[in-house]
Design a protein around this motif. Structure first.
Motif, PDB file in Angstrom:
ATOM      1  N   ASN A  20       0.821  -1.208   0.000  1.00 33.38           N
ATOM      2  CA  ASN A  20       0.000   0.000   0.000  1.00 33.38           C
ATOM      3  C   ASN A  20       0.857   1.261   0.000  1.00 33.38           C
ATOM      4  O   ASN A  20       0.575   2.204  -0.738  1.00 33.38           O
ATOM      5  CB  ASN A  20      -0.938  -0.025   1.209  1.00 33.38           C
ATOM      6  N   CYS A  21       1.894   1.288   0.815  1.00 34.44           N
ATOM      7  CA  CYS A  21       2.707   2.496   0.967  1.00 34.44           C
ATOM      8  C   CYS A  21       3.731   2.692  -0.145  1.00 34.44           C
ATOM      9  O   CYS A  21       4.057   3.823  -0.494  1.00 34.44           O
ATOM     10  CB  CYS A  21       3.411   2.489   2.320  1.00 34.44           C
ATOM     11  N   ILE A  52      -0.803  -0.520  11.255  1.00 37.56           N
ATOM     12  CA  ILE A  52      -1.005   0.781  10.611  1.00 37.56           C
ATOM     13  C   ILE A  52       0.313   1.456  10.250  1.00 37.56           C
ATOM     14  O   ILE A  52       0.325   2.457   9.535  1.00 37.56           O
ATOM     15  CB  ILE A  52      -1.856   1.714  11.491  1.00 37.56           C
ATOM     16  N   LYS A  79       0.014   3.715   7.033  1.00 39.41           N
ATOM     17  CA  LYS A  79      -1.173   3.720   6.174  1.00 39.41           C
ATOM     18  C   LYS A  79      -1.660   5.152   5.979  1.00 39.41           C
ATOM     19  O   LYS A  79      -1.659   5.955   6.908  1.00 39.41           O
ATOM     20  CB  LYS A  79      -2.294   2.885   6.803  1.00 39.41           C
ATOM     21  N   GLN A  80      -2.099   5.435   4.767  1.00 40.22           N
ATOM     22  CA  GLN A  80      -2.528   6.780   4.391  1.00 40.22           C
ATOM     23  C   GLN A  80      -3.503   7.392   5.397  1.00 40.22           C
ATOM     24  O   GLN A  80      -3.342   8.532   5.814  1.00 40.22           O
ATOM     25  CB  GLN A  80      -3.166   6.742   2.992  1.00 40.22           C
ATOM     26  N   GLU A  81      -4.509   6.624   5.815  1.00 36.38           N
ATOM     27  CA  GLU A  81      -5.543   7.176   6.692  1.00 36.38           C
ATOM     28  C   GLU A  81      -5.055   7.434   8.122  1.00 36.38           C
ATOM     29  O   GLU A  81      -5.752   8.065   8.917  1.00 36.38           O
ATOM     30  CB  GLU A  81      -6.793   6.285   6.707  1.00 36.38           C
ATOM     31  N   PHE A  82      -3.839   6.994   8.455  1.00 37.38           N
ATOM     32  CA  PHE A  82      -3.289   7.216   9.790  1.00 37.38           C
ATOM     33  C   PHE A  82      -2.128   8.217   9.789  1.00 37.38           C
ATOM     34  O   PHE A  82      -1.519   8.450  10.831  1.00 37.38           O
ATOM     35  CB  PHE A  82      -2.838   5.890  10.410  1.00 37.38           C
ATOM     36  N   ARG A  83      -1.835   8.785   8.628  1.00 33.18           N
ATOM     37  CA  ARG A  83      -0.751   9.770   8.562  1.00 33.18           C
ATOM     38  C   ARG A  83      -1.164  11.056   9.276  1.00 33.18           C
ATOM     39  O   ARG A  83      -2.335  11.335   9.450  1.00 33.18           O
ATOM     40  CB  ARG A  83      -0.379  10.040   7.104  1.00 33.18           C
ATOM     41  N   GLN A  85      -0.792  11.554  12.359  1.00 34.71           N
ATOM     42  CA  GLN A  85      -1.276  11.210  13.700  1.00 34.71           C
ATOM     43  C   GLN A  85      -0.118  10.732  14.579  1.00 34.71           C
ATOM     44  O   GLN A  85      -0.335  10.037  15.560  1.00 34.71           O
ATOM     45  CB  GLN A  85      -2.368  10.137  13.605  1.00 34.71           C
TER      46      GLN A  85
END
Length: 139
Positions: A20-21, A52, A79-83, A85
């Protein structure tokens, strides 16, 4: 968020993160050999059991001109949705803390020139940009 060393049971989930990354990764059979090389340690961040983020470290016990043990880091991934953070920051702080406890003298990593957010992250943690040039050769 929980930080732990990658378990064999999480290899498929880890490979999915790397795919994914970074757009792709190695064949799953290569990941299944991970535990055979004790120089590698993969730290993962988990949120409710889901991987994540990750950082891979490679230990070099006799490196540099003064033969000081050092670590090389790579595959810093979130993961994109956890960047944005602080996942990568927490992972890297854990790696740095463990390195100090284990007596390592330095940590190195390579970062793409245009990965400005990554540069900011590394510098905020105390990494300094070197003037070295990376060479590579495909065999």
């Amino acid at each position: 968020m929980k930080i732990e060393v990658l378990k064999k049971s999480d290899i498929i989930q880890y490979k999915a993160l790397i795919d994914n990354c970074f757009g792709h990764s190695n064949d799953i059979d290569l990941y299944n050999k991970y535990e055979q090389n004790t120089a590698y340690t993969i730290f993962v961040a988990k949120d409710q059991g889901e991987i994540i983020g990750s950082v891979t470290q490679y230990a070099i016990d006799l490196f540099t001109f003064s033969f000081q043990p050092c670590l090389m880091l790579f595959n810093v991934a979130v993961k994109q949705e956890f960047r944005r953070q602080n996942v990568a920051q927490v992972l890297l702080r854990e790696v740095i803390s463990n390195a100090r406890k284990q007596g390592y003298q330095s940590i190195s990593l390579t970062c793409l020139d245009n990965a400005h957010a990554a540069h900011h992250l590394y510098e905020s943690l105390g990494f300094e940009k070197n003037n070295s040039v990376k060479y590579s050769m495909d065999l």
